[in-house]
Design a protein around this motif. Structure first.
Motif, PDB file in Angstrom:
ATOM      1  N   ASP A 148       0.813  -1.218   0.000  1.00  0.00           N
ATOM      2  CA  ASP A 148       0.000   0.000   0.000  1.00  0.00           C
ATOM      3  C   ASP A 148       0.844   1.263   0.000  1.00  0.00           C
ATOM      4  OD1 ASP A 148       0.906   0.169   2.620  1.00  0.00           O
ATOM      5  OD2 ASP A 148      -1.084   0.147   3.524  1.00  0.00           O
ATOM      6  N   GLY A 149       2.186   1.119  -0.022  1.00  0.00           N
ATOM      7  CA  GLY A 149       3.068   2.276  -0.127  1.00  0.00           C
ATOM      8  C   GLY A 149       3.249   3.074   1.145  1.00  0.00           C
ATOM      9  N   THR A 150       2.827   2.551   2.299  1.00  0.00           N
ATOM     10  CA  THR A 150       2.931   3.324   3.543  1.00  0.00           C
ATOM     11  C   THR A 150       4.035   2.833   4.464  1.00  0.00           C
ATOM     12  OG1 THR A 150       1.360   1.915   4.720  1.00  0.00           O
ATOM     13  CG2 THR A 150       0.460   3.810   3.513  1.00  0.00           C
ATOM     14  N   ASN A 151       4.835   1.868   4.017  1.00  0.00           N
ATOM     15  CA  ASN A 151       5.834   1.296   4.903  1.00  0.00           C
ATOM     16  C   ASN A 151       7.167   1.175   4.185  1.00  0.00           C
ATOM     17  OD1 ASN A 151       7.393  -0.454   6.562  1.00  0.00           O
ATOM     18  ND2 ASN A 151       5.520  -1.178   7.498  1.00  0.00           N
ATOM     19  N   SER A 152       8.211   1.822   4.726  1.00  0.00           N
ATOM     20  CA  SER A 152       9.525   1.787   4.094  1.00  0.00           C
ATOM     21  C   SER A 152      10.233   0.454   4.299  1.00  0.00           C
ATOM     22  CB  SER A 152      10.392   2.926   4.633  1.00  0.00           C
ATOM     23  OG  SER A 152      10.555   2.774   6.035  1.00  0.00           O
ATOM     24  N   CYS A 153       9.764  -0.362   5.216  1.00  0.00           N
ATOM     25  CA  CYS A 153      10.392  -1.668   5.461  1.00  0.00           C
ATOM     26  C   CYS A 153       9.998  -2.699   4.414  1.00  0.00           C
ATOM     27  CB  CYS A 153       9.988  -2.197   6.830  1.00  0.00           C
ATOM     28  SG  CYS A 153      10.526  -1.137   8.155  1.00  0.00           S
ATOM     29  N   TRP A 154       8.825  -2.555   3.855  1.00  0.00           N
ATOM     30  CA  TRP A 154       8.322  -3.503   2.874  1.00  0.00           C
ATOM     31  C   TRP A 154       7.831  -2.721   1.663  1.00  0.00           C
ATOM     32  CZ3 TRP A 154       9.409  -8.396   3.816  1.00  0.00           C
ATOM     33  CH2 TRP A 154       9.649  -8.769   5.112  1.00  0.00           C
ATOM     34  N   LEU A 155       8.730  -2.470   0.745  1.00  0.00           N
ATOM     35  CA  LEU A 155       8.372  -1.703  -0.436  1.00  0.00           C
ATOM     36  C   LEU A 155       7.671  -2.592  -1.455  1.00  0.00           C
ATOM     37  CD1 LEU A 155      11.638   0.374  -0.874  1.00  0.00           C
ATOM     38  CD2 LEU A 155       9.503   1.073   0.215  1.00  0.00           C
ATOM     39  N   GLY A 156       6.777  -2.014  -2.170  1.00  0.00           N
ATOM     40  CA  GLY A 156       6.083  -2.758  -3.211  1.00  0.00           C
ATOM     41  C   GLY A 156       5.158  -1.839  -3.970  1.00  0.00           C
ATOM     42  N   ASP A 157       5.022  -2.136  -5.242  1.00  0.00           N
ATOM     43  CA  ASP A 157       4.095  -1.374  -6.068  1.00  0.00           C
ATOM     44  C   ASP A 157       2.666  -1.763  -5.721  1.00  0.00           C
ATOM     45  OD1 ASP A 157       6.147  -0.117  -7.548  1.00  0.00           O
ATOM     46  OD2 ASP A 157       6.349  -1.914  -8.800  1.00  0.00           O
ATOM     47  N   SER A 158       1.739  -0.883  -6.010  1.00  0.00           N
ATOM     48  CA  SER A 158       0.334  -1.210  -5.780  1.00  0.00           C
ATOM     49  C   SER A 158      -0.269  -1.912  -6.990  1.00  0.00           C
ATOM     50  CB  SER A 158      -0.469   0.040  -5.436  1.00  0.00           C
ATOM     51  OG  SER A 158      -0.415   0.956  -6.512  1.00  0.00           O
ATOM     52  N   TYR A 159       0.474  -1.928  -8.113  1.00  0.00           N
ATOM     53  CA  TYR A 159      -0.012  -2.589  -9.320  1.00  0.00           C
ATOM     54  C   TYR A 159       1.171  -3.194 -10.069  1.00  0.00           C
ATOM     55  CZ  TYR A 159      -2.280  -3.327 -13.815  1.00  0.00           C
ATOM     56  OH  TYR A 159      -2.783  -3.898 -14.954  1.00  0.00           O
ATOM     57  N   ILE A 160       1.042  -4.430 -10.495  1.00  0.00           N
ATOM     58  CA  ILE A 160       2.062  -5.121 -11.279  1.00  0.00           C
ATOM     59  C   ILE A 160       1.389  -5.676 -12.524  1.00  0.00           C
ATOM     60  CG2 ILE A 160       3.609  -7.119 -11.366  1.00  0.00           C
ATOM     61  CD1 ILE A 160       3.983  -6.820  -8.349  1.00  0.00           C
ATOM     62  N   SER A 161       2.013  -5.461 -13.683  1.00  0.00           N
ATOM     63  CA  SER A 161       1.490  -5.988 -14.936  1.00  0.00           C
ATOM     64  C   SER A 161       2.572  -6.858 -15.578  1.00  0.00           C
ATOM     65  CB  SER A 161       1.105  -4.844 -15.868  1.00  0.00           C
ATOM     66  OG  SER A 161       0.564  -5.364 -17.067  1.00  0.00           O
ATOM     67  N   THR A 162       2.210  -8.089 -15.954  1.00  0.00           N
ATOM     68  CA  THR A 162       3.142  -9.007 -16.594  1.00  0.00           C
ATOM     69  C   THR A 162       2.476  -9.619 -17.820  1.00  0.00           C
ATOM     70  OG1 THR A 162       2.458 -11.077 -15.524  1.00  0.00           O
ATOM     71  CG2 THR A 162       3.946  -9.643 -14.270  1.00  0.00           C
ATOM     72  N   THR A 163       3.250 -10.359 -18.589  1.00  0.00           N
ATOM     73  CA  THR A 163       2.671 -11.047 -19.744  1.00  0.00           C
ATOM     74  C   THR A 163       1.752 -12.181 -19.310  1.00  0.00           C
ATOM     75  OG1 THR A 163       4.592 -12.492 -19.881  1.00  0.00           O
ATOM     76  CG2 THR A 163       4.615 -10.513 -21.257  1.00  0.00           C
ATOM     77  N   TYR A 164       1.897 -12.653 -18.068  1.00  0.00           N
ATOM     78  CA  TYR A 164       1.072 -13.748 -17.554  1.00  0.00           C
ATOM     79  C   TYR A 164      -0.167 -13.264 -16.803  1.00  0.00           C
ATOM     80  CZ  TYR A 164       4.960 -16.777 -18.725  1.00  0.00           C
ATOM     81  OH  TYR A 164       5.920 -17.462 -19.395  1.00  0.00           O
ATOM     82  N   GLY A 165      -0.176 -12.024 -16.381  1.00  0.00           N
ATOM     83  CA  GLY A 165      -1.317 -11.495 -15.647  1.00  0.00           C
ATOM     84  C   GLY A 165      -0.967 -10.239 -14.884  1.00  0.00           C
ATOM     85  N   ASP A 166      -1.940  -9.695 -14.199  1.00  0.00           N
ATOM     86  CA  ASP A 166      -1.778  -8.466 -13.433  1.00  0.00           C
ATOM     87  C   ASP A 166      -2.181  -8.704 -11.986  1.00  0.00           C
ATOM     88  OD1 ASP A 166      -1.181  -7.116 -15.834  1.00  0.00           O
ATOM     89  OD2 ASP A 166      -3.305  -6.748 -16.217  1.00  0.00           O
ATOM     90  N   ILE A 182      -6.318  -7.701  -2.454  1.00  0.00           N
ATOM     91  CA  ILE A 182      -5.303  -8.152  -3.391  1.00  0.00           C
ATOM     92  C   ILE A 182      -6.082  -8.842  -4.501  1.00  0.00           C
ATOM     93  CG2 ILE A 182      -3.333  -9.675  -3.794  1.00  0.00           C
ATOM     94  CD1 ILE A 182      -2.744  -9.370  -0.748  1.00  0.00           C
ATOM     95  N   ASN A 183      -5.989  -8.295  -5.704  1.00  0.00           N
ATOM     96  CA  ASN A 183      -6.688  -8.864  -6.853  1.00  0.00           C
ATOM     97  C   ASN A 183      -5.655  -9.347  -7.863  1.00  0.00           C
ATOM     98  OD1 ASN A 183      -9.207  -8.258  -5.801  1.00  0.00           O
ATOM     99  ND2 ASN A 183      -9.343  -6.304  -6.884  1.00  0.00           N
ATOM    100  N   ILE A 184      -5.827 -10.559  -8.344  1.00  0.00           N
ATOM    101  CA  ILE A 184      -4.961 -11.138  -9.351  1.00  0.00           C
ATOM    102  C   ILE A 184      -5.820 -11.448 -10.573  1.00  0.00           C
ATOM    103  CG2 ILE A 184      -3.289 -12.973  -9.845  1.00  0.00           C
ATOM    104  CD1 ILE A 184      -2.825 -11.895  -6.820  1.00  0.00           C
ATOM    105  N   TYR A 185      -5.387 -10.988 -11.732  1.00  0.00           N
ATOM    106  CA  TYR A 185      -6.157 -11.176 -12.978  1.00  0.00           C
ATOM    107  C   TYR A 185      -5.355 -11.989 -13.976  1.00  0.00           C
ATOM    108  CZ  TYR A 185      -8.575  -7.198 -10.962  1.00  0.00           C
ATOM    109  OH  TYR A 185      -9.239  -6.344 -10.122  1.00  0.00           O
TER     110      TYR A 185
END
Length: 185
Positions: A148-166, A182-185
């Motif tokens: 969710d972008g609120t913690n510097s200890c655990w960085l991560g995007d709120s959205y990931i897009s790949t050729t296999y899914g999002d 958490i939604n996986i498409y």
């Protein structure tokens, strides 16, 4: 009588100020989600609660085409333990979902919220990660850090897009309850 009314007011105000966190992992993909989930306070790393799945230690597995809902620590369906770490120097201690420290209105239960997942997608019903099919070291393409972008200890995007899914991670708050998705498409 005044003491009873005062006790009721204090009790009610305490329950109104406590935060409740609900998590939903919706796996709309054709792959199985394997991920660790991490809850922390806003802007802080500790206390940290992570999930331990019954099948694979420290992972939650959500099969392809299913939805997993977690309304709070004590009512975790299928979760036999959580790991609780109170500081960088303390070890992570396994706790049953019914442990008092995870039951509202305890400090850990009311101050933490689901904020991050490190995940890998697998071909449905197998232990084979979704990859490019490399022979020596598979290059995995449907994995990552979502947060969710609120913690510097655990960085991560709120959205990931790949050729296999999002995959996406977002929150909605209403009436003192934070709903994490958490939604996986």
């Amino acid at each position: 009588m005044k003491r009873i009314i005062l006790a009721l007011i204090i009790g009610c105000s305490g329950s109104l100020s406590s935060q409740e966190s609900k998590l939903t992992v919706s796996n709309y993909s054709t792959y199985d989600f394997h991920g660790i989930l991490i809850a922390t306070p806003l802007g802080s790393c500790y206390p940290m609660v992570s999930i331990s799945g019954p099948a694979v230690p420290n992972e939650l597995v959500v099969p392809a085409g299913t939805v997993y809902g977690l309304s709070s620590y004590p009512s975790a369906t299928g979760i036999t333990s959580f790991l609780v770490q109170t500081s960088a120097t303390s070890p992570a201690i396994p706790r049953a979902p019914s442990h008092p420290s995870l039951s509202p209105p305890s400090g850990i239960a009311t101050m933490t919220d689901w904020r991050h997942t490190k995940f890998q997608m697998y071909f449905a019903g197998t232990s084979v990660p979704v990859s490019s099919g490399g022979t020596s070291v598979p290059e995995t393409y449907f994995n990552g850090n979502l947060g969710d972008g609120t913690n510097s200890c655990w960085l991560g995007d709120s959205y990931i897009s790949t050729t296999y899914g999002d995959a996406e991670f977002f929150k909605i708050s209403s009436g003192g309850i934070t709903y994490s998705y958490i939604n996986i498409y």
